[in-house]
Design a protein around this motif. Structure first.
Motif, short mmCIF file in Angstrom:
data_model
loop_
_atom_site.label_atom_id
_atom_site.label_comp_id
_atom_site.label_asym_id
_atom_site.label_seq_id
_atom_site.Cartn_x
_atom_site.Cartn_y
_atom_site.Cartn_z
N TRP A 60 -22.26 -10.49 -35.52
CA TRP A 60 -23.27 -10.82 -36.52
C TRP A 60 -24.00 -9.58 -37.03
O TRP A 60 -24.31 -9.47 -38.21
CB TRP A 60 -24.25 -11.81 -35.91
CG TRP A 60 -25.21 -12.48 -36.83
CD1 TRP A 60 -24.94 -13.16 -37.99
CD2 TRP A 60 -26.62 -12.58 -36.64
NE1 TRP A 60 -26.10 -13.67 -38.53
CE2 TRP A 60 -27.14 -13.33 -37.71
CE3 TRP A 60 -27.49 -12.13 -35.66
CZ2 TRP A 60 -28.49 -13.64 -37.84
CZ3 TRP A 60 -28.83 -12.44 -35.77
CH2 TRP A 60 -29.32 -13.19 -36.85
N VAL A 61 -24.29 -8.65 -36.13
CA VAL A 61 -25.06 -7.47 -36.52
C VAL A 61 -24.18 -6.29 -36.91
O VAL A 61 -24.70 -5.25 -37.33
CB VAL A 61 -26.04 -7.03 -35.40
CG1 VAL A 61 -26.99 -8.15 -35.06
CG2 VAL A 61 -25.31 -6.53 -34.17
N ASP A 62 -22.87 -6.41 -36.79
CA ASP A 62 -21.95 -5.31 -37.09
C ASP A 62 -22.08 -4.91 -38.56
O ASP A 62 -21.81 -5.71 -39.45
CB ASP A 62 -20.52 -5.75 -36.79
CG ASP A 62 -19.50 -4.65 -37.01
OD1 ASP A 62 -19.87 -3.56 -37.49
OD2 ASP A 62 -18.32 -4.88 -36.70
N PRO A 63 -22.50 -3.68 -38.83
CA PRO A 63 -22.67 -3.25 -40.22
C PRO A 63 -21.36 -3.20 -41.00
O PRO A 63 -21.37 -3.20 -42.23
CB PRO A 63 -23.29 -1.85 -40.10
CG PRO A 63 -23.08 -1.42 -38.70
CD PRO A 63 -22.84 -2.64 -37.87
N ARG B 31 -19.24 -5.57 -41.11
CA ARG B 31 -18.95 -6.91 -41.61
C ARG B 31 -19.60 -7.14 -42.96
O ARG B 31 -20.32 -6.30 -43.47
CB ARG B 31 -19.42 -7.97 -40.61
CG ARG B 31 -18.63 -7.94 -39.31
CD ARG B 31 -19.13 -8.98 -38.33
NE ARG B 31 -18.93 -10.33 -38.81
CZ ARG B 31 -17.85 -11.06 -38.57
NH1 ARG B 31 -16.85 -10.54 -37.91
NH2 ARG B 31 -17.75 -12.29 -39.01
N ASP B 32 -19.40 -8.31 -43.51
CA ASP B 32 -19.99 -8.67 -44.80
C ASP B 32 -21.49 -8.41 -44.82
O ASP B 32 -22.16 -8.47 -43.80
CB ASP B 32 -19.76 -10.16 -45.09
CG ASP B 32 -18.29 -10.50 -45.21
OD1 ASP B 32 -17.50 -9.60 -45.54
OD2 ASP B 32 -17.93 -11.66 -44.95
N ALA B 33 -22.01 -8.16 -46.02
CA ALA B 33 -23.44 -7.93 -46.17
C ALA B 33 -24.23 -9.15 -45.70
O ALA B 33 -25.30 -9.02 -45.15
CB ALA B 33 -23.77 -7.63 -47.63
N ASP B 34 -23.69 -10.35 -45.91
CA ASP B 34 -24.37 -11.56 -45.44
C ASP B 34 -23.40 -12.36 -44.59
O ASP B 34 -22.59 -13.13 -45.11
CB ASP B 34 -24.85 -12.40 -46.62
CG ASP B 34 -25.58 -13.66 -46.17
OD1 ASP B 34 -25.92 -13.77 -44.97
OD2 ASP B 34 -25.81 -14.54 -47.02
N PRO B 35 -23.45 -12.18 -43.27
CA PRO B 35 -22.51 -12.89 -42.41
C PRO B 35 -22.88 -14.35 -42.18
O PRO B 35 -22.21 -15.05 -41.45
CB PRO B 35 -22.61 -12.10 -41.10
CG PRO B 35 -24.03 -11.65 -41.08
CD PRO B 35 -24.36 -11.35 -42.51
N GLY B 36 -23.96 -14.81 -42.81
CA GLY B 36 -24.40 -16.18 -42.62
C GLY B 36 -25.16 -16.32 -41.31
O GLY B 36 -25.75 -15.37 -40.81
N GLU B 37 -25.10 -17.52 -40.77
CA GLU B 37 -25.83 -17.79 -39.53
C GLU B 37 -25.06 -17.31 -38.31
O GLU B 37 -23.83 -17.17 -38.34
CB GLU B 37 -26.09 -19.29 -39.42
CG GLU B 37 -27.04 -19.81 -40.50
CD GLU B 37 -27.29 -21.29 -40.38
OE1 GLU B 37 -26.67 -21.96 -39.52
OE2 GLU B 37 -28.11 -21.79 -41.16
#
Length: 193
Positions: free
Chosen positions: A162-165, A167-173
């Motif tokens: 979830w916090v991996d930079p 990944r997508d700018a908005d990983p959702g919940e």
């Protein structure tokens, strides 16, 4: 300098993590944390007894949320289904602030051996809370411990994603990521035969 700002606690945490990563935990003082946050030392001490307490601030809440979710699971839930309910409960409470803190916390922990030990202690506390909640449901101790450890690993894996930079700018919940991690672990367990 204003006496009170509404986001003081969060600002103190961010300032501390930035300084821990930059200067190291041992070389960071409470005065420096307060100054970086634009607050006073007395404001710091209204929120935290010392800089060590800052790092444990979320641990009790996270452990409580995991246990609450397990306790609230359906009476006939399997241990792993109850753990999934705990992960869901805790994950739903994570906000964008928690997501922003992830990389800062990781950098601070990696830079200091004491913080690495505290991070391991946090995992132990989460597992203990889940083990206790599962035991209260009548789950045998050994089964409760294994399920809880898998729950901790699933939470940490989901949170890291979830916090991996990268990944997508908005990983959702966070919840879907912890559920996916738990499902992966369930499958991995079947390979242990």
């Amino acid at each position: 300098m204003p006496r009170w700002k509404p986001d003081a606690r969060q600002r103190l945490i961010v300032a501390a993590l930035e300084l821990f990563a930059e200067k190291g935990y041992d070389d960071t003082t409470v005065a420096q944390i307060a100054e970086r946050a634009g607050l006073t030392r007395s404001t710091f001490h209204r929120h935290f007894a010392d800089k060590r307490e800052m790092l444990a601030a979320g641990q009790q809440t996270l452990s409580r949320l995991l246990a609450e979710g397990i306790t609230a699971a359906a009476p006939d839930a399997t241990p792993m289904t109850a753990v999934a309910a705990g992960l869901e409960r805790a994950s739903m409470e994570m906000t964008s602030f928690n997501r922003e803190l992830g990389p800062l916390m990781h950098a601070a922990v990696e830079a200091n051996d004491e913080l690495k030990q505290r991070d391991a202690s946090k995992s132990t506390g989460m597992a203990a809370a889940m083990t206790h909640a599962l035991s209260d449901r009548g789950v045998p101790r050994a089964v409760a411990q294994v399920a809880a450890e898998l729950g901790v690993l699933a939470f940490k894996t989901g949170f890291a994603r979830w916090v991996d930079p990268a990944r997508d700018a908005d990983p959702g919940e966070l919840a879907p990521l912890t559920r996916a991690a738990l499902d992966e672990l369930r499958m991995a367990v079947t390979e242990l035969r």
